[in-house]
Design a protein around this motif. Structure first.
Motif, short mmCIF file in Angstrom:
data_model
loop_
_atom_site.label_atom_id
_atom_site.label_comp_id
_atom_site.label_asym_id
_atom_site.label_seq_id
_atom_site.Cartn_x
_atom_site.Cartn_y
_atom_site.Cartn_z
N TYR A 1 0.83 -1.20 0.00
CA TYR A 1 0.00 0.00 0.00
C TYR A 1 0.87 1.26 0.00
N GLY A 2 2.02 1.18 0.63
CA GLY A 2 2.92 2.32 0.63
C GLY A 2 3.42 2.66 -0.76
N TYR A 3 3.81 1.64 -1.53
CA TYR A 3 4.28 1.89 -2.89
C TYR A 3 3.14 2.29 -3.82
N VAL A 4 1.96 1.75 -3.59
CA VAL A 4 0.80 2.19 -4.37
C VAL A 4 0.51 3.66 -4.10
N ALA A 5 0.56 4.05 -2.82
CA ALA A 5 0.33 5.45 -2.45
C ALA A 5 1.38 6.35 -3.07
N LEU A 6 2.64 5.90 -3.10
CA LEU A 6 3.70 6.68 -3.73
C LEU A 6 3.42 6.89 -5.21
N SER A 7 3.02 5.82 -5.90
CA SER A 7 2.73 5.92 -7.34
C SER A 7 1.57 6.87 -7.61
N VAL A 8 0.51 6.74 -6.81
CA VAL A 8 -0.65 7.62 -6.99
C VAL A 8 -0.26 9.07 -6.73
N SER A 9 0.56 9.29 -5.71
CA SER A 9 0.99 10.66 -5.38
C SER A 9 1.79 11.27 -6.53
N LEU A 10 2.70 10.49 -7.11
CA LEU A 10 3.50 11.01 -8.22
C LEU A 10 2.63 11.34 -9.43
N LEU A 11 1.66 10.46 -9.72
CA LEU A 11 0.84 10.64 -10.91
C LEU A 11 -0.22 11.72 -10.75
N THR A 12 -0.49 12.15 -9.53
CA THR A 12 -1.47 13.22 -9.31
C THR A 12 -0.81 14.56 -9.00
N THR A 13 0.28 14.53 -8.26
CA THR A 13 0.94 15.78 -7.86
C THR A 13 1.52 16.51 -9.07
N THR A 14 2.21 15.79 -9.94
CA THR A 14 2.88 16.44 -11.07
C THR A 14 1.91 17.15 -12.01
N PRO A 15 0.80 16.50 -12.44
CA PRO A 15 -0.15 17.24 -13.29
C PRO A 15 -0.77 18.44 -12.58
N LEU A 16 -1.00 18.33 -11.27
CA LEU A 16 -1.57 19.46 -10.53
C LEU A 16 -0.61 20.65 -10.53
N LEU A 17 0.70 20.38 -10.45
CA LEU A 17 1.69 21.46 -10.49
C LEU A 17 1.72 22.13 -11.86
N TRP A 18 1.30 21.40 -12.88
CA TRP A 18 1.22 21.98 -14.22
C TRP A 18 0.03 22.94 -14.33
N VAL A 19 -1.01 22.68 -13.56
CA VAL A 19 -2.25 23.45 -13.70
C VAL A 19 -2.29 24.64 -12.76
N TYR A 20 -1.84 24.43 -11.53
CA TYR A 20 -1.96 25.48 -10.51
C TYR A 20 -0.60 26.05 -10.17
N GLN A 21 -0.57 27.31 -9.79
CA GLN A 21 0.65 27.97 -9.37
C GLN A 21 0.72 28.05 -7.85
N LEU A 22 1.90 27.72 -7.30
CA LEU A 22 2.10 27.81 -5.85
C LEU A 22 2.65 29.18 -5.48
#
Length: 301
Positions: A280-301
């Protein structure tokens, strides 16, 4: 500026993670999970690397990467956007993104063409055999077994392989090749082969491709042993390894002599399964990578 720094940090983390992941020992115990992690690392690295440059380029727009690129395409560029550093970042980011996309498309087109040509060739030189229904047989003395992936997939064996293997061993090999077809391992390999073309000098990319190639073989072994004895498959692999198997045609997936002993060892003496916590830890890591990166493309911090 924070978005660009976050994407650059993510790209660095993915590169370091890939380097460490090439020596991970748990991957052979859960090859399918390891493949998912490799895919998420590759996608996140590509998006983060190009995104970091583009985020800096569109910084004067005061929006995210994707909205900034849309505004740039419309010609809505503020004066600060023409600063030499921002222009250079825009050129570098767009060029890197274009190279990755073009190389991926080119690799896909070449694979499709190679398979189309091979199907035409098989129609001319292969035959059916009642002993192995649904399989095309090549009259060649060397041992060979491979699949032609795609919508019209085919499994091919040579006459040499039929002579080399017993009936049970051949059934195990055919189950292995059917697993490649069913799980579309050709699509798993495609992005890594394309990345290798884009970065032929990178040892990390070369190691990643080699690791994924071994992992899909292990995943196919695991699927095959649901329908056959693991020892029969291990014996067949050893026979192919000692007989000097015929090279697999370009664009196909087949039995070869690489890493035979590693696969045989795990078939005969399988290691303990990963704990649910680790999975579950590695699944969570994969999901985090695949969701965080596109969000950084859309929104500005």
């Amino acid at each position: 500026m924070i978005t660009a720094a976050a994407l650059a940090a993510l790209a660095t983390a993915c590169a370091l993670g890939s380097w460490r992941f090439t020596t991970a020992r748990w991957t052979s115990r859960a090859p399918r999970l390891a493949i998912i992690v490799w895919q998420s690392l590759g996608v996140a690295w590509g998006l983060a690397t190009t995104g970091a440059m583009l985020a800096y380029a569109v910084l004067p727009y005061e929006v995210g990467v994707l909205p900034g690129l849309i505004a740039f395409a419309r010609g809505e560029a503020p004066l600060e956007a023409w600063d030499p550093l921002h222009v250079l970042a825009m050129i570098a980011g767009l060029t890197s993104l274009a190279v990755l996309v073009v190389v991926l498309l080119t690799a896909g087109v070449q694979a499709l063409r190679a398979r189309r040509r091979h199907r035409v060739l098989l129609a001319l030189i292969s035959r059916d055999d009642p002993g192995v229904p649904g399989v095309r047989v090549l009259d060649h003395p060397s041992a060979a077994a491979y699949c032609v992936p795609g919508l019209r997939s085919q499994v091919v064996v040579s006459a040499g392989a039929l002579e080399l293997l017993s009936q049970d061993e051949m059934a195990a090999v055919l189950a292995h090749e059917a697993a490649h077809v069913r799980e579309r391992h050709d699509l798993v390999l495609l992005p890594f082969a394309a990345l290798r073309r884009a970065l032929p000098w990178s040892k990390v990319v070369a190691d990643a491709q080699a690791q994924v190639e071994l992992l899909i073989e292990m995943a196919a072994d695991d699927r095959a042993r649901r329908y056959c004895s693991p020892r029969r498959l291990a014996t067949a692999l050893l026979r192919f390894g000692t007989a000097g198997a015929m090279p697999t045609p370009q664009g196909m997936l087949g039995v070869h002599a690489h890493n035979v002993m590693a696969r045989v060892d795990r078939l005969i003496k399988p290691g303990p399964e990963l704990s649910a916590f680790v999975r579950y830890g590695y699944v969570a890591l994969s999901v985090s990578l695949l969701t965080t990166t596109p969000l950084l493309w859309v929104y500005q911090l």
